[in-house]
Motif scaffolding. Structure first.
Motif, PDB file in Angstrom:
ATOM      1  N   HIS A 194      46.415  18.176   8.933  1.00 30.18           N
ATOM      2  CA  HIS A 194      45.829  19.305   9.641  1.00 30.18           C
ATOM      3  C   HIS A 194      44.431  19.559   9.083  1.00 30.18           C
ATOM      4  N   VAL A 195      43.480  19.858   9.961  1.00 34.48           N
ATOM      5  CA  VAL A 195      42.133  20.216   9.536  1.00 34.48           C
ATOM      6  C   VAL A 195      41.919  21.689   9.870  1.00 34.48           C
ATOM      7  N   ASP A 196      41.690  22.491   8.845  1.00 34.57           N
ATOM      8  CA  ASP A 196      41.591  23.938   8.999  1.00 34.57           C
ATOM      9  C   ASP A 196      40.133  24.334   9.216  1.00 34.57           C
ATOM     10  N   PHE A 197      39.796  24.654  10.458  1.00 34.34           N
ATOM     11  CA  PHE A 197      38.424  25.034  10.776  1.00 34.34           C
ATOM     12  C   PHE A 197      38.084  26.434  10.264  1.00 34.34           C
ATOM     13  N   ASN A 198      39.070  27.158   9.799  1.00 37.59           N
ATOM     14  CA  ASN A 198      38.835  28.488   9.233  1.00 37.59           C
ATOM     15  C   ASN A 198      38.731  28.456   7.715  1.00 37.59           C
ATOM     16  N   ASP A 199      38.855  27.267   7.129  1.00 37.09           N
ATOM     17  CA  ASP A 199      38.796  27.150   5.672  1.00 37.09           C
ATOM     18  C   ASP A 199      38.031  25.880   5.284  1.00 37.09           C
ATOM     19  N   ASN A 200      36.762  25.832   5.706  1.00 33.89           N
ATOM     20  CA  ASN A 200      35.870  24.755   5.290  1.00 33.89           C
ATOM     21  C   ASN A 200      36.410  23.369   5.609  1.00 33.89           C
ATOM     22  N   LEU A 201      37.080  23.241   6.754  1.00 29.62           N
ATOM     23  CA  LEU A 201      37.614  21.959   7.202  1.00 29.62           C
ATOM     24  C   LEU A 201      38.568  21.341   6.166  1.00 29.62           C
ATOM     25  N   LYS A 202      39.306  22.169   5.517  1.00 30.83           N
ATOM     26  CA  LYS A 202      40.261  21.705   4.513  1.00 30.83           C
ATOM     27  C   LYS A 202      41.319  20.821   5.162  1.00 30.83           C
ATOM     28  N   ARG A 203      41.605  19.686   4.541  1.00 28.00           N
ATOM     29  CA  ARG A 203      42.649  18.786   5.008  1.00 28.00           C
ATOM     30  C   ARG A 203      43.971  19.182   4.351  1.00 28.00           C
ATOM     31  N   VAL A 204      44.978  19.429   5.164  1.00 27.08           N
ATOM     32  CA  VAL A 204      46.278  19.860   4.646  1.00 27.08           C
ATOM     33  C   VAL A 204      47.353  18.919   5.200  1.00 27.08           C
ATOM     34  N   PRO A 205      48.134  18.279   4.343  1.00 27.99           N
ATOM     35  CA  PRO A 205      49.168  17.374   4.853  1.00 27.99           C
ATOM     36  C   PRO A 205      50.258  18.135   5.595  1.00 27.99           C
ATOM     37  N   LYS A 206      50.602  17.631   6.772  1.00 30.98           N
ATOM     38  CA  LYS A 206      51.704  18.215   7.526  1.00 30.98           C
ATOM     39  C   LYS A 206      53.022  17.622   7.038  1.00 30.98           C
ATOM     40  N   ALA A 207      54.113  18.128   7.556  1.00 26.96           N
ATOM     41  CA  ALA A 207      55.420  17.574   7.197  1.00 26.96           C
ATOM     42  C   ALA A 207      55.478  16.090   7.535  1.00 26.96           C
ATOM     43  N   SER A 208      54.825  15.688   8.626  1.00 30.88           N
ATOM     44  CA  SER A 208      54.830  14.282   9.024  1.00 30.88           C
ATOM     45  C   SER A 208      54.092  13.413   8.018  1.00 30.88           C
ATOM     46  N   ALA A 209      53.018  13.927   7.429  1.00 30.52           N
ATOM     47  CA  ALA A 209      52.294  13.169   6.399  1.00 30.52           C
ATOM     48  C   ALA A 209      53.184  12.960   5.178  1.00 30.52           C
ATOM     49  N   LYS A 210      53.903  13.995   4.804  1.00 27.79           N
ATOM     50  CA  LYS A 210      54.802  13.887   3.654  1.00 27.79           C
ATOM     51  C   LYS A 210      55.935  12.911   3.956  1.00 27.79           C
ATOM     52  N   TRP A 211      56.455  12.963   5.184  1.00 30.75           N
ATOM     53  CA  TRP A 211      57.509  12.015   5.559  1.00 30.75           C
ATOM     54  C   TRP A 211      56.984  10.581   5.532  1.00 30.75           C
ATOM     55  N   TYR A 212      55.791  10.367   6.093  1.00 34.19           N
ATOM     56  CA  TYR A 212      55.222   9.020   6.142  1.00 34.19           C
ATOM     57  C   TYR A 212      54.968   8.494   4.732  1.00 34.19           C
ATOM     58  N   ARG A 213      54.488   9.345   3.863  1.00 28.14           N
ATOM     59  CA  ARG A 213      54.280   8.928   2.471  1.00 28.14           C
ATOM     60  C   ARG A 213      55.608   8.534   1.834  1.00 28.14           C
ATOM     61  N   ASN A 214      56.620   9.344   2.049  1.00 31.66           N
ATOM     62  CA  ASN A 214      57.924   9.034   1.457  1.00 31.66           C
ATOM     63  C   ASN A 214      58.518   7.759   2.042  1.00 31.66           C
ATOM     64  N   PHE A 215      58.303   7.550   3.336  1.00 30.69           N
ATOM     65  CA  PHE A 215      58.734   6.301   3.945  1.00 30.69           C
ATOM     66  C   PHE A 215      58.028   5.116   3.289  1.00 30.69           C
ATOM     67  N   MET A 216      56.727   5.250   3.083  1.00 35.60           N
ATOM     68  CA  MET A 216      55.948   4.162   2.511  1.00 35.60           C
ATOM     69  C   MET A 216      56.302   3.899   1.044  1.00 35.60           C
ATOM     70  N   THR A 217      56.691   4.922   0.327  1.00 39.03           N
ATOM     71  CA  THR A 217      56.838   4.775  -1.127  1.00 39.03           C
ATOM     72  C   THR A 217      58.267   4.808  -1.644  1.00 39.03           C
ATOM     73  N   SER A 218      59.179   5.464  -0.913  1.00 32.59           N
ATOM     74  CA  SER A 218      60.509   5.595  -1.517  1.00 32.59           C
ATOM     75  C   SER A 218      61.662   5.611  -0.506  1.00 32.59           C
ATOM     76  N   ASN A 219      61.408   5.161   0.729  1.00 26.11           N
ATOM     77  CA  ASN A 219      62.473   5.154   1.740  1.00 26.11           C
ATOM     78  C   ASN A 219      63.203   6.494   1.794  1.00 26.11           C
ATOM     79  N   TYR A 220      62.436   7.468   2.125  1.00 23.23           N
ATOM     80  CA  TYR A 220      62.837   8.876   2.112  1.00 23.23           C
ATOM     81  C   TYR A 220      64.163   9.137   2.818  1.00 23.23           C
ATOM     82  N   ARG A 221      64.956   9.970   2.211  1.00 20.57           N
ATOM     83  CA  ARG A 221      66.153  10.522   2.853  1.00 20.57           C
ATOM     84  C   ARG A 221      66.090  12.035   2.752  1.00 20.57           C
TER      85      ARG A 221
END
Length: 504
Positions: free
Chosen positions: A476-503
């Motif tokens: 997510h890019v927050d236009f109200n907070d200096n274009l801050k990049r914030v990982p969504k739940a999907s980013a966390k899931w994708y990272r876990n898929f890539m690194t630890s076969n998330y369950r």
């Protein structure tokens, strides 16, 4: 409607997919959460973006104006978030931060674009090369590689220098091939020692149909919408193909042996399902496959456009010379597939009854619902889109059988969420990605040569007239907070898929 938990939503989708699949497909889709370890070790898992949708700095760093800079500026009121287009999410200034976000995702590849306008401001060698632009992409590519992320580069993703459009009418003019060749030569020579995956164009059929057949975002459109007897769309795509083949020939002759990379093209890839069991609707679905995939791939694999296109389009469909036919045939190492959805195809002989993005000449209209009132799959409550992973599987099998089992990268796959209250809890995106990764694995298990999968998009991107309303990114890019990049739940899931076969 009661909100599903992510697991229940995934299971709901999977139950329908499995119900409509053969046993081999069903076997590939049973695991709710896919396993990274089940894919080849060299399989590319990534995320994508395009320069014109994230870079910003439209008037900085020596960049020339692009076609879409002009379109959005002059018609700003018709674009959601049109006032943000010149700056976008400032990737040009924040690329190092963004590379670290990609690294955190755990991806091993990043699909990106080089902006023609940034490296050659007016699109020509005579107009000069912009060293600041050259250096920007050198730095970005180097930073990606230093973080073990392979750049997967699109040479032209819809946008190109405004000067070429104004002087030549863009890709309607055959002489643009020479300028495109010069541009490609510059890219191969400058970046090819590090870039091993090139694609010449992104979704050429979309530009042809959207901008030239239906005339959207085109102030000088061909007045053919009432009659449906359009010509310019076919001229534009014909010139895209000549440009593509010219670039592939150049790459293979001068660069490929030493740089050891590959070159392909990226296609919009909806799957077409017959509206009913009637033979006329089955034929309509087949025609749309020819008018979509065949329009680009038949010349590359078989030397000419599909026979049905020759029959229905007639002399409005350009002809290849023998020299062009020989140059185009075999001019790719892989096909990029952008898959989001499937639609129903209904026979329609009345051109005035076509959907706004249908090809008039295909004599087939696309429908969200079939003859029985059903959608292809369950409707996602946040995007309104019918989710149909089986359509991706069917499409991959179709390509295997019709086009000699080519190497394929799924270069875009994702879902919007405009109606979601909390964009950081994008469970629908987790469900969508998980099922489509499982579908990809099912296709691989059935001997389809899929070599990579890219989520669209890495970051919230400017999606043309929809602006940022679809929230397409893993971040997510927050236009109200200096274009801050914030990982969504999907980013966390994708990272876990890539690194630890998330369950969960």
């Amino acid at each position: 409607m009661k909100m599903f938990s992510s697991l229940r939503f995934i299971m709901a989708i999977l139950s329908i997919v499995v119900l409509h699949s053969n046993l081999s497909v069903a076997k590939g889709l049973r695991n709710v959460h896919p396993k990274r370890a089940s894919f080849p070790s060299d399989f590319l898992f990534g995320a994508g973006s395009s320069a014109m949708q994230i870079e910003g700095a439209a008037h900085e760093g020596g960049k020339g104006l692009g076609l879409w800079d002009d379109i959005v500026e002059r018609h700003k009121a018709t674009f959601v978030d049109g006032d943000k287009f010149s700056t976008l999410i400032e990737h040009y200034k924040r690329y190092k931060e963004d590379v670290q976000h990609l690294k955190h995702l755990g991806v091993n590849s990043y699909r990106m674009t080089i902006s023609w306008s940034r490296v050659m401001p007016d699109g020509t060698l005579k107009g000069g090369i912009n060293k600041e632009g050259i250096n920007f992409y050198n730095n970005l590519i180097n930073d990606l590689l230093e973080n073990d992320i392979e750049p997967f580069v699109t040479i032209m993703h819809f946008d190109y220098p405004l000067a070429l459009h104004q002087k030549l009418r863009g890709f309607l003019n055959r002489t643009i091939v020479n300028h495109y060749k010069d541009y490609c030569n510059l890219l191969f020579k400058t970046y090819g020692d590090r870039v091993k995956h090139w694609t010449t164009f992104n979704e050429p059929q979309v530009t042809a149909i959207h901008n030239y057949m239906h005339g959207y975002d085109n102030d000088d459109r061909e007045p053919c919408q009432d009659t449906g007897m359009c010509s310019e769309a076919y001229t534009v795509l014909h010139n895209f193909l000549i440009c593509h083949a010219t670039a592939a020939k150049l790459y293979r002759k001068k660069f490929q042996a030493t740089q050891r990379g590959e070159i392909g093209i990226v296609l919009q890839a909806p799957n077409y399902v017959p509206y009913s069991s009637k033979s006329e609707d089955v034929d309509a679905a087949n025609r749309l496959m020819d008018f979509s995939f065949g329009w680009v791939l038949d010349p590359i694999y078989y030397g000419d456009y599909p026979q049905i296109m020759r029959k229905l389009v007639g002399n409005r469909l350009p002809k290849f010379t023998k020299k062009e036919e020989n140059m185009i045939k075999g001019s790719l190492d892989f096909v990029g597939v952008n898959y989001y959805y499937s639609v129903f195809a209904r026979h329609e002989s009345n051109r005035s009854n076509m959907f706004p993005l249908d090809n008039f000449d295909a004599l087939a209209a696309t429908n969200e619902f079939n003859a029985e009132g059903n959608t292809t799959g369950p409707k996602d409550q946040y995007s309104g889109m019918s989710v149909y992973p089986k359509g991706l599987y069917d499409l991959l099998i179709y390509m295997k059988e019709k086009y000699q089992n080519p190497n394929i990268y799924i270069t875009e796959n994702g879902i919007s969420s405009p109606n979601m209250t909390n964009q950081l809890k994008d469970e629908n995106r987790i469900a969508y990605i998980a099922t489509h990764i499982n579908t990809t694995k099912a296709a691989i298990d059935n001997d389809v040569n899929v070599r990579g999968y890219f989520v669209w998009a890495a970051f919230d991107t400017f999606e043309f007239h929809a602006g940022y309303s679809g929230h397409m990114g893993l971040y997510h890019v927050d236009f109200n907070d200096n274009l801050k990049r914030v990982p969504k739940a999907s980013a966390k899931w994708y990272r876990n898929f890539m690194t630890s076969n998330y369950r969960k």
